[in-house]
Design a protein around this motif. Structure first.
Motif, short mmCIF file in Angstrom:
data_model
loop_
_atom_site.label_atom_id
_atom_site.label_comp_id
_atom_site.label_asym_id
_atom_site.label_seq_id
_atom_site.Cartn_x
_atom_site.Cartn_y
_atom_site.Cartn_z
N VAL A 99 13.85 -59.91 19.27
CA VAL A 99 14.16 -61.44 19.27
C VAL A 99 14.29 -61.91 17.92
CG1 VAL A 99 12.53 -61.99 20.99
CG2 VAL A 99 11.72 -62.31 18.77
N LEU A 100 15.15 -62.96 17.52
CA LEU A 100 15.32 -63.80 16.58
C LEU A 100 14.43 -64.80 16.64
CD1 LEU A 100 19.29 -63.52 15.91
CD2 LEU A 100 17.69 -62.84 14.10
N ARG A 101 13.50 -65.11 15.74
CA ARG A 101 12.70 -66.16 15.73
C ARG A 101 12.50 -67.19 14.78
NH1 ARG A 101 6.46 -63.94 16.25
NH2 ARG A 101 7.03 -63.22 18.13
N LEU A 102 12.98 -68.30 14.99
CA LEU A 102 12.57 -69.57 14.23
C LEU A 102 11.32 -69.86 14.00
CD1 LEU A 102 13.88 -71.94 12.57
CD2 LEU A 102 14.25 -73.01 14.77
N ASN A 103 10.84 -70.23 12.95
CA ASN A 103 9.53 -70.59 12.87
C ASN A 103 9.41 -71.85 11.89
OD1 ASN A 103 6.56 -71.15 12.52
ND2 ASN A 103 6.11 -68.74 12.46
N LEU A 104 9.08 -73.01 12.54
CA LEU A 104 9.00 -74.11 11.63
C LEU A 104 7.53 -74.68 11.02
CD1 LEU A 104 11.40 -76.48 13.77
CD2 LEU A 104 11.76 -75.15 11.58
N GLY A 105 6.51 -73.84 11.17
CA GLY A 105 5.08 -73.79 10.75
C GLY A 105 5.35 -73.88 9.35
N VAL A 106 4.57 -74.75 8.58
CA VAL A 106 4.64 -74.76 7.14
C VAL A 106 4.52 -73.67 6.42
CG1 VAL A 106 3.69 -76.37 5.24
CG2 VAL A 106 3.79 -77.39 7.52
N SER A 107 3.80 -72.87 7.00
CA SER A 107 3.44 -71.66 6.05
C SER A 107 4.58 -70.61 6.25
CB SER A 107 2.18 -70.86 6.47
OG SER A 107 2.07 -70.81 7.88
N ALA A 108 5.48 -70.99 7.14
CA ALA A 108 6.65 -69.84 7.55
C ALA A 108 8.03 -70.27 7.04
CB ALA A 108 6.58 -69.63 9.09
N LEU A 109 8.45 -71.36 7.99
CA LEU A 109 9.83 -72.10 7.44
C LEU A 109 10.69 -70.98 7.32
CD1 LEU A 109 8.97 -74.87 5.02
CD2 LEU A 109 9.26 -74.95 7.62
N SER A 110 10.87 -70.13 8.57
CA SER A 110 11.99 -68.94 8.43
C SER A 110 12.64 -68.64 9.80
CB SER A 110 11.29 -67.87 7.97
OG SER A 110 10.20 -67.45 8.83
N ILE A 111 13.40 -67.81 9.61
CA ILE A 111 14.03 -67.35 10.85
C ILE A 111 13.99 -65.51 10.63
CG2 ILE A 111 16.05 -66.38 12.26
CD1 ILE A 111 17.20 -69.43 11.56
N GLU A 112 13.24 -64.74 11.45
CA GLU A 112 12.86 -63.29 11.04
C GLU A 112 13.06 -62.67 12.59
OE1 GLU A 112 12.47 -62.14 8.44
OE2 GLU A 112 11.79 -63.81 7.41
N LEU A 113 13.38 -61.23 12.42
CA LEU A 113 13.38 -60.49 13.58
C LEU A 113 11.91 -59.99 14.03
CD1 LEU A 113 16.34 -58.35 12.29
CD2 LEU A 113 16.37 -59.57 14.47
N PHE A 114 11.95 -59.87 14.99
CA PHE A 114 10.61 -59.46 15.84
C PHE A 114 10.75 -58.71 16.87
CE2 PHE A 114 8.95 -62.78 13.01
CZ PHE A 114 7.66 -62.71 12.62
N MET A 115 9.78 -58.00 17.29
CA MET A 115 9.63 -56.92 18.44
C MET A 115 8.23 -57.95 19.11
SD MET A 115 11.47 -54.35 18.62
CE MET A 115 10.58 -53.92 20.52
N VAL A 116 8.84 -58.31 20.55
CA VAL A 116 7.85 -58.80 21.62
C VAL A 116 7.33 -57.91 22.47
CG1 VAL A 116 7.30 -60.77 23.22
CG2 VAL A 116 8.69 -60.98 21.02
N ASP A 117 6.31 -57.37 22.58
CA ASP A 117 5.63 -56.31 23.71
C ASP A 117 5.62 -56.91 24.92
OD1 ASP A 117 5.84 -54.58 21.53
OD2 ASP A 117 3.56 -54.29 21.26
N GLY A 118 6.14 -56.16 25.80
CA GLY A 118 6.10 -56.50 27.45
C GLY A 118 4.66 -55.81 27.88
N ILE A 119 4.33 -56.21 29.19
CA ILE A 119 3.22 -55.59 29.74
C ILE A 119 3.48 -54.79 30.67
CG2 ILE A 119 1.31 -56.30 31.43
CD1 ILE A 119 1.42 -59.46 30.30
N PRO A 120 2.92 -53.40 30.53
CA PRO A 120 3.22 -52.41 31.37
C PRO A 120 2.73 -52.68 32.89
CG PRO A 120 1.72 -51.69 29.61
CD PRO A 120 1.85 -53.08 29.61
N ALA A 121 3.59 -52.19 33.73
CA ALA A 121 3.50 -52.49 35.12
C ALA A 121 4.20 -51.55 36.16
CB ALA A 121 3.79 -54.00 35.47
N VAL A 122 3.99 -51.49 37.30
CA VAL A 122 4.90 -50.78 38.15
C VAL A 122 6.32 -51.29 38.10
CG1 VAL A 122 5.20 -49.99 40.59
CG2 VAL A 122 3.01 -50.11 39.67
N THR A 123 6.33 -52.46 38.47
CA THR A 123 7.82 -52.90 38.15
C THR A 123 7.67 -54.13 36.92
OG1 THR A 123 7.98 -53.07 40.57
CG2 THR A 123 9.59 -54.43 39.48
N PRO A 124 8.02 -53.65 35.92
CA PRO A 124 7.87 -54.52 34.53
C PRO A 124 8.86 -55.69 34.54
CG PRO A 124 9.02 -52.37 34.15
CD PRO A 124 8.60 -52.04 35.41
#
Length: 312
Positions: A99-124
């Protein structure tokens, strides 16, 4: 409250300590609000591989350079970025997101690339995107992390940049929008799908050919023709009714044999008049059917006839 308008040059004055005071200042919220009126969220496609997610080595991914706009905020990378997929679950698959993540938190104020992990499942299922007043994400790609896998190949990466609900494209106002990379992915996916399905179809068809020899196929065609021959339509002309209490009309119907089960009913256009006149079959013999009507119909009636209970 005064209307916000821009851009205008400021008139500069200075306070007693020499600090400048500007008559026209604009916050980032104002600029973002204005940009949102001109551009929708997404990635710019002035280059074909803008933020494209690619296999690299092992569990590592490479994300191409690119420009994006998220909620009026502009972000860009001038060089490729590396992301690492977390270790696979030993027993169950999962789906991760890049994902591209916009973060407007005062300590961040940025757009960065991130990995978001899914949840393992039989049908994920892919993780939900975070979208609130502080965090806003765009999904660039889904990563299918099979159980126990130790390397991510391009076949496990599903590009989601063209999905307007999850990412989308910001049409460039300079130059043409290049979609060649997207087309190449779609063409590759289609070729893979066709190859698999065509192989399945060929195997199925070969089995059918073995079952349907010449005699069997001929018999099947005969059954089809036999069924078609047992259905017909006749028209009961308004002027051909005779007698009273009831009115009768006999029609020649070639498909009717001497001994059969006869089914007759009105076509849709004649349904109301057929019912109002209480029309029904009163007799049938080889080659003919007699209809009766309690009330003489004032219009032609179309009747559909089928027979069953006979051998060809």
């Amino acid at each position: 409250m005064a209307m916000i308008s821009w851009p205008f040059d400021s008139t500069v004055t200075y306070d007693g300590q020499g600090n400048p005071i500007y008559t026209k200042t604009y916050s980032s919220d104002v600029l973002a609000s204005i940009l949102r009126k001109y551009f929708r969220n997404g990635v710019f496609t002035d280059v074909e591989d803008c933020f494209q997610v690619l296999e690299n080595s092992g569990m590592e991914l490479s994300v191409s350079p690119g420009h994006c706009l998220i909620q009026g905020r502009h972000g860009y990378n001038e060089a490729s970025s590396a992301l690492t997929v977390s270790n696979a679950d030993p027993a169950l698959p999962r789906i991760d997101l890049v994902v591209l993540r916009l973060n407007l938190g005062v300590s961040a104020l940025s757009i960065e690339l991130f990995m978001v992990d899914g949840i393992p499942a039989v049908t994920p299922a892919a993780p939900a995107l975070t979208r609130n007043s502080t965090i806003y994400e765009l999904a660039l790609a889904e990563i299918y992390v099979a159980a126990g896998v130790t390397a991510i190949t391009q076949a496990l990466i599903t590009d989601t940049r063209l999905d307007s609900d999850r990412c989308g494209v910001v049409a460039s106002m300079i130059g043409d929008t290049d979609t060649s990379t997207y087309y190449a992915q779609i063409a590759a996916d289609l070729a893979e799908f066709k190859a698999g399905r065509e192989a399945d179809f060929d195997a199925w068809f070969s089995g059918i050919v073995d079952i349907l020899d010449e005699n069997t196929a001929g018999n099947l065609l005969g059954l089809i023709n036999k069924y078609k021959a047992k259905c017909t339509t006749v028209v009961l002309d308004a002027e051909d009714w005779t007698g009273e209490d009831p009115h009768t009309q006999t029609k020649s119907v070639g498909i009717v044999p001497a001994d059969c089960v006869l089914h007759a009913g009105p076509a849709e256009a004649s349904r109301d008049a057929y019912a109002a006149s209480d029309v029904h079959v009163s007799a049938a013999s080889e080659g003919s059917v007699t209809f009766t009507a309690a009330v003489e119909p004032e219009e032609d009636l179309t009747v559909q006839i089928a027979v069953s209970g006979v051998d060809a």
